[in-house]
Design a protein around this motif. Structure first.
Motif, PDB file in Angstrom:
ATOM      1  N   ALA A   1      85.212  -1.652 -13.858  1.00  0.00           N
ATOM      2  CA  ALA A   1      84.200  -1.941 -12.856  1.00  0.00           C
ATOM      3  C   ALA A   1      84.463  -3.400 -12.430  1.00  0.00           C
ATOM      4  CB  ALA A   1      82.989  -1.969 -13.450  1.00  0.00           C
ATOM      5  N   HIS A   2      84.853  -4.373 -13.504  1.00  0.00           N
ATOM      6  CA  HIS A   2      85.227  -5.617 -13.064  1.00  0.00           C
ATOM      7  C   HIS A   2      86.437  -5.610 -12.057  1.00  0.00           C
ATOM      8  CE1 HIS A   2      83.064  -8.386 -15.946  1.00  0.00           C
ATOM      9  NE2 HIS A   2      82.319  -6.987 -15.936  1.00  0.00           N
ATOM     10  N   THR A   3      87.408  -4.741 -12.291  1.00  0.00           N
ATOM     11  CA  THR A   3      88.682  -4.712 -11.602  1.00  0.00           C
ATOM     12  C   THR A   3      88.246  -4.567 -10.135  1.00  0.00           C
ATOM     13  OG1 THR A   3      89.861  -4.354 -13.254  1.00  0.00           O
ATOM     14  CG2 THR A   3      90.873  -3.743 -11.202  1.00  0.00           C
ATOM     15  N   TRP A   4      87.520  -3.288 -10.003  1.00  0.00           N
ATOM     16  CA  TRP A   4      86.920  -2.865  -8.556  1.00  0.00           C
ATOM     17  C   TRP A   4      86.241  -3.843  -7.685  1.00  0.00           C
ATOM     18  CZ3 TRP A   4      88.779   0.597  -5.729  1.00  0.00           C
ATOM     19  CH2 TRP A   4      89.693   1.674  -6.346  1.00  0.00           C
ATOM     20  N   LEU A   5      85.421  -4.759  -8.585  1.00  0.00           N
ATOM     21  CA  LEU A   5      84.564  -5.594  -8.273  1.00  0.00           C
ATOM     22  C   LEU A   5      85.351  -6.672  -7.594  1.00  0.00           C
ATOM     23  CD1 LEU A   5      81.497  -6.938  -7.737  1.00  0.00           C
ATOM     24  CD2 LEU A   5      82.093  -7.988 -10.120  1.00  0.00           C
ATOM     25  N   GLU A   6      86.445  -7.173  -8.261  1.00  0.00           N
ATOM     26  CA  GLU A   6      87.333  -8.351  -7.586  1.00  0.00           C
ATOM     27  C   GLU A   6      87.990  -7.704  -6.274  1.00  0.00           C
ATOM     28  OE1 GLU A   6      87.235 -11.433  -8.650  1.00  0.00           O
ATOM     29  OE2 GLU A   6      85.578 -10.650 -10.167  1.00  0.00           O
ATOM     30  N   ARG A   7      88.261  -6.789  -6.269  1.00  0.00           N
ATOM     31  CA  ARG A   7      89.036  -6.439  -4.965  1.00  0.00           C
ATOM     32  C   ARG A   7      87.836  -6.005  -3.806  1.00  0.00           C
ATOM     33  NH1 ARG A   7      93.307  -2.952  -3.870  1.00  0.00           N
ATOM     34  NH2 ARG A   7      93.434  -2.905  -1.342  1.00  0.00           N
ATOM     35  N   LEU A   8      86.855  -5.486  -4.141  1.00  0.00           N
ATOM     36  CA  LEU A   8      85.735  -5.408  -3.239  1.00  0.00           C
ATOM     37  C   LEU A   8      85.185  -6.827  -2.776  1.00  0.00           C
ATOM     38  CD1 LEU A   8      83.661  -2.347  -4.568  1.00  0.00           C
ATOM     39  CD2 LEU A   8      84.858  -2.512  -2.446  1.00  0.00           C
ATOM     40  N   LYS A   9      85.025  -7.809  -3.447  1.00  0.00           N
ATOM     41  CA  LYS A   9      84.590  -9.349  -3.001  1.00  0.00           C
ATOM     42  C   LYS A   9      85.726  -9.676  -2.275  1.00  0.00           C
ATOM     43  CE  LYS A   9      83.478 -11.938  -6.446  1.00  0.00           C
ATOM     44  NZ  LYS A   9      83.508 -12.729  -7.693  1.00  0.00           N
ATOM     45  N   LEU A  10      87.045  -9.598  -2.421  1.00  0.00           N
ATOM     46  CA  LEU A  10      87.972 -10.202  -1.608  1.00  0.00           C
ATOM     47  C   LEU A  10      87.859  -9.444  -0.133  1.00  0.00           C
ATOM     48  CD1 LEU A  10      90.495 -11.943  -0.995  1.00  0.00           C
ATOM     49  CD2 LEU A  10      91.833 -10.093  -2.193  1.00  0.00           C
TER      50      LEU A  10
ATOM     51  N   GLN B   1      76.564 -11.212 -16.909  1.00  0.00           N
ATOM     52  CA  GLN B   1      76.505 -10.254 -15.979  1.00  0.00           C
ATOM     53  C   GLN B   1      77.505 -10.977 -14.546  1.00  0.00           C
ATOM     54  OE1 GLN B   1      75.347  -7.093 -15.739  1.00  0.00           O
ATOM     55  NE2 GLN B   1      76.217  -6.845 -13.591  1.00  0.00           N
ATOM     56  N   GLN B   2      78.272 -10.327 -14.177  1.00  0.00           N
ATOM     57  CA  GLN B   2      78.961 -10.468 -13.088  1.00  0.00           C
ATOM     58  C   GLN B   2      78.257 -10.693 -11.731  1.00  0.00           C
ATOM     59  OE1 GLN B   2      81.785 -11.792 -12.070  1.00  0.00           O
ATOM     60  NE2 GLN B   2      82.972 -11.807 -13.924  1.00  0.00           N
ATOM     61  N   LYS B   3      78.617 -11.510 -10.976  1.00  0.00           N
ATOM     62  CA  LYS B   3      77.859 -11.550  -9.476  1.00  0.00           C
ATOM     63  C   LYS B   3      78.118 -10.474  -8.703  1.00  0.00           C
ATOM     64  CE  LYS B   3      76.651 -14.721  -5.739  1.00  0.00           C
ATOM     65  NZ  LYS B   3      77.129 -16.263  -5.232  1.00  0.00           N
TER      66      LYS B   3
ATOM     67  N   ARG C   1      76.771  -4.435  -5.229  1.00  0.00           N
ATOM     68  CA  ARG C   1      75.662  -4.705  -4.433  1.00  0.00           C
ATOM     69  C   ARG C   1      75.614  -6.388  -3.845  1.00  0.00           C
ATOM     70  NH1 ARG C   1      69.604  -4.561  -6.582  1.00  0.00           N
ATOM     71  NH2 ARG C   1      70.117  -6.507  -7.764  1.00  0.00           N
ATOM     72  N   ARG C   2      75.599  -6.155  -2.535  1.00  0.00           N
ATOM     73  CA  ARG C   2      75.643  -7.675  -1.773  1.00  0.00           C
ATOM     74  C   ARG C   2      75.149  -7.694  -0.574  1.00  0.00           C
ATOM     75  NH1 ARG C   2      81.346 -11.333  -0.821  1.00  0.00           N
ATOM     76  NH2 ARG C   2      80.024 -12.967  -0.154  1.00  0.00           N
ATOM     77  N   ARG C   3      74.321  -8.524  -0.507  1.00  0.00           N
ATOM     78  CA  ARG C   3      73.768  -9.076   0.841  1.00  0.00           C
ATOM     79  C   ARG C   3      74.686  -9.397   1.871  1.00  0.00           C
ATOM     80  NH1 ARG C   3      68.281  -7.954   0.902  1.00  0.00           N
ATOM     81  NH2 ARG C   3      67.233  -7.790  -1.013  1.00  0.00           N
ATOM     82  N   VAL C   4      74.218  -9.351   3.207  1.00  0.00           N
ATOM     83  CA  VAL C   4      75.161  -9.917   4.139  1.00  0.00           C
ATOM     84  C   VAL C   4      74.519 -11.158   4.707  1.00  0.00           C
ATOM     85  CG1 VAL C   4      75.757  -9.692   6.766  1.00  0.00           C
ATOM     86  CG2 VAL C   4      75.509  -7.637   5.387  1.00  0.00           C
ATOM     87  N   PRO C   5      75.195 -12.251   4.385  1.00  0.00           N
ATOM     88  CA  PRO C   5      74.650 -13.870   4.335  1.00  0.00           C
ATOM     89  C   PRO C   5      74.275 -14.043   5.866  1.00  0.00           C
ATOM     90  CG  PRO C   5      77.135 -13.698   3.554  1.00  0.00           C
ATOM     91  CD  PRO C   5      76.860 -12.320   3.822  1.00  0.00           C
ATOM     92  N   GLY C   6      73.162 -14.623   6.085  1.00  0.00           N
ATOM     93  CA  GLY C   6      72.745 -15.037   7.320  1.00  0.00           C
ATOM     94  C   GLY C   6      71.775 -14.065   7.771  1.00  0.00           C
ATOM     95  N   LEU C   7      71.671 -12.905   7.317  1.00  0.00           N
ATOM     96  CA  LEU C   7      70.591 -11.850   7.618  1.00  0.00           C
ATOM     97  C   LEU C   7      69.660 -11.828   6.613  1.00  0.00           C
ATOM     98  CD1 LEU C   7      73.098  -8.634   8.252  1.00  0.00           C
ATOM     99  CD2 LEU C   7      72.291 -10.564   9.771  1.00  0.00           C
TER     100      LEU C   7
END
Length: 676
Positions: A42-51, A3-5, A17-23
């Motif tokens: 989904a993996h392709t979109w995920l890498e773009r969104l992570k960046l 499972q990808q992070k 789905r990702r939390r904002v660090p520090g909050l």
């Protein structure tokens, strides 16, 4: 596929789905539908969104200017002074306790490497592979890897963050609200720790200088404390080891008898007793010598005095184990081995630390081999709720010390004035004592047994979900039997198939000690007249539910225990996996099912607001029989095992009578209402 992070799949649709660090984690994470059921897309979109997410967050971080160098430098100087001061105190304390070892020296030497790595490579979960030096030996490498993980967790912990903010606020009267500013303070924090350690390492190799009347500077403080004992655990200024209060110099441990006794006392301790395992081994090694010693051979050794205390107070085996553990913990915390060394300050220091000690200490076999410094280090990372023995346990510890001190004085050992009275936590009021533990009411008991464990569950592994499967095992039978006998959990959970007998035509439980567990209040070495065996008729409802058939089935399979599933299954390769009879390793019978029963109460009793527990069924039976017309107190006592403490009737009810007839007991048992 792994499972990808940040990739979340629900009903074959993918989401980011990702939390904002520090909050705060109480805030909902960013949740974005990717609009596809194709994993590759989904993996392709995920890498773009992570960046894009990382770029966006970096821009947020840099919205405010960095802290001025002047403020960061001021913080560094302040914290460096604090490090130097705290290190000096800890060095003196450790040196006087004689806890310096090769491991301590190694830990002290590798911590600068770890802080340098934090400053150069950043804080990681594990030590950077590229920083490993091929010249390091195996022990040094292990120490670095272990300490790096410990220090990295500590650096990112909430407690350290609060400490940084607190120091900053005290220096500037301002509040940090920016993650970048916090990172700057953390870097200054590491530089200060690194500088203090490097100064110490350089100072500890310098020759000793004669002290002058001038106040010592931070540098010459370290010079005057060369060859000091410091462990890695002691190096955290924010979490310094509790230091005993100053007291008068301790007298040398001098035995109070003859020269012959003095020799045996000095030979008893050949190495420092720095762990509970060493203390335990030493205690049992000294038992025979202490119990068989003549008055001329008595010594002031704590272990010797304890074993004579046990004999003097006619302690049972279980009580000896408990009292002995209490005394060893006192020695473990204070470092004392002679009763003549005990001062009031030691008692107060010990009592204070009982309120800070981990509650789960000694539940793991690893705790036996930890030093007190290591115990304190682990405690720093625990929640406040996990620390401090409860008041009743602390009262028992103080009582153990009172017995030891009283015996020492009875032997003529000269002790200073020792006051233990003020160390005892106050007892709760004994008024309305019957309200101290909740008792099941009839409606609540029936509510409990309407749970799916007894009415039908989905499967053996899903006992809390409704279904059609009723599995009649220990989880099913033990609570029911408790509700129809008033017995203790361990008494039923540790029974043998042979403990179910037909006596005078009445099916009965014979609650008696066996090879796996004893009976509360019964000495394992007692005579037949002193045994606390009880015979309790089996309620007709249990027979209707098929209990006798269950007993016959278990006996036919050759099981040693009536409920073999109370024994935890060992992990492959563990010490217990090689044990021939696993039941012998069970310390508390029925404990394995506690979580299941607790959850069943939470579900069936709507959150269990009255805090009922499995032991409350024993009180329910006692309460029901107590208020049943026609059931005498002696009958109730013979069934549930209570001891009648009424002085007026104690002799008549406990001595001048025979066992209650089975027919009378059976009538009393049948008065208990059906629970299902």
């Amino acid at each position: 596929m792994t499972q990808q992070k940040y990739l979340y799949c629900k009903r074959n649709r993918f989401y980011f789905r990702r939390r904002v660090p520090g909050l705060s984690t109480f805030l909902s994470p960013i949740f974005l539908a990717l609009g596809t059921t194709d994993r590759n897309l989904a993996h392709t979109w995920l890498e773009r969104l992570k960046l894009e997410f990382d770029q966006m967050f970096d821009s947020f971080v840099l919205l405010t200017p960095a802290l001025p160098d002047k403020i960061v430098s001021r913080y560094f100087e302040h914290y460096l002074q604090k490090c130097v001061s705290d290190l000096n105190r800890q060095i003196n304390f450790a040196r006087m306790k004689g806890r310096f070892s090769a491991d301590s020296e190694r830990s002290l030497s590798v911590l600068p490497i770890i802080y340098e790595s934090f400053l150069e490579q950043g804080i990681r979960k594990r030590f950077p592979v590229e920083k490993i030096d091929p010249e390091w030996d195996e022990e040094t490498l292990k120490a670095i890897l272990h300490l790096y993980e410990t220090e990295s967790r500590k650096a990112l912990s909430a407690a350290t963050g609060d400490q940084l903010l607190s120091i900053y606020s005290s220096l500037t009267n301002d509040v940090i609200k920016d993650e970048e500013h916090l990172a700057q303070l953390r870097a200054a924090h590491f530089r200060a720790r690194l500088q203090a350690l490097q100064d110490f390492r350089q100072g500890s190799r310098a020759p000793l200088k004669e002290e002058t009347s001038a106040p010592p500077t931070p540098a010459n403080k370290f010079v005057t404390n060369s060859e000091s004992c410091v462990t890695a655990e002691n190096l955290s200024p924010a979490n310094a080891i509790p230091t005993p209060p100053a007291s008068a110099p301790l007298e040398a441990p001098v035995p109070h008898r003859t020269e012959g006794a003095r020799g045996s006392s000095h030979k008893a301790l050949t190495e420092p007793l720095t762990t509970m395992k060493k203390l335990e081994d030493y205690f049992f090694k000294m038992r025979g010598q202490a119990e068989n010693a003549t008055p001329d051979e008595w010594t002031d050794d704590i272990a010797h005095v304890f074993w004579r205390t046990a004999v003097d107070n006619n302690m049972s085996k279980a009580v000896k184990q408990q009292r002995g553990s209490d005394i060893r913990r006192f020695m473990f915390i204070t470092g004392l081995s002679k009763v003549t060394e005990i001062r009031q300050a030691h008692l107060t220091f010990w009592a204070d630390n009982l309120q800070k000690f981990p509650k789960n200490f000694l539940r793991s076999s690893k705790d036996l081999h930890r030093t007190v410094d290591e115990v304190y280090m682990n405690a720093r990372h625990m929640a406040p709720a996990e620390l401090g023995l409860d008041s009743s346990t602390r009262r028992r510890h103080v009582k153990s010390m009172e017995l030891l001190i009283a015996r020492a004085r009875a032997e003529g050992i000269s002790l200073t004035d020792l006051n233990t009275k003020d160390l005892k936590p106050k007892k709760k009021s004994s008024r309305n004592k019957h309200k101290s533990r909740a008792v099941f009411r009839k409606e609540e008991a029936r509510q409990l047994f309407s749970h799916t464990i007894w009415t039908g569950a989905r499967s053996a592994g899903r006992r809390h979900e409704p279904g059609t499967k009723i599995l009649k095992d220990g989880k099913f039978w033990i609570p029911l039997i408790l509700g129809y006998t008033g017995a203790r959990r361990a008494e039923i959970a540790g029974m043998l198939p042979s403990d179910v007998e037909n006596i005078e035509g009445v099916p009965c439980f014979v609650i008696q000690a066996n090879a796996y567990r004893g009976i509360k209040g019964e000495d394992p070495d007692c005579t037949d007249d002193d045994k606390r065996t009880r015979t309790v008729p089996i309620h007709s409802h249990l027979i209707e539910l098929g209990f006798l058939d269950y007993v016959k089935s278990i006996a036919g399979k050759g099981h040693n225990l009536l409920f073999p599933d109370v024994v935890p299954v060992p992990r492959n390769g563990s010490k217990r996996s090689n044990t021939e009879d696993l039941a012998l390793s069970v310390e508390k019978f029925g404990e394995r099912f506690d979580d299941t029963w607790r959850k069943a109460m939470q579900i069936s009793l709507n959150g269990n607001p009255r805090k009922l527990c499995i032991h409350s069924l024993r009180h329910y039976v006692n309460h029901t029989l107590l208020h049943s017309t026609g059931v005498l107190d002696v009958t109730r006592t013979d069934i549930i095992g209570h001891i009648d403490n009424d002085e007026k009737e104690g002799t008549n009810t406990s001595t001048y009578r025979d066992e209650t007839p089975l027919s009378v007991k059976r009538d009393a048992i049948e008065r208990l209402p059906r629970l299902m």
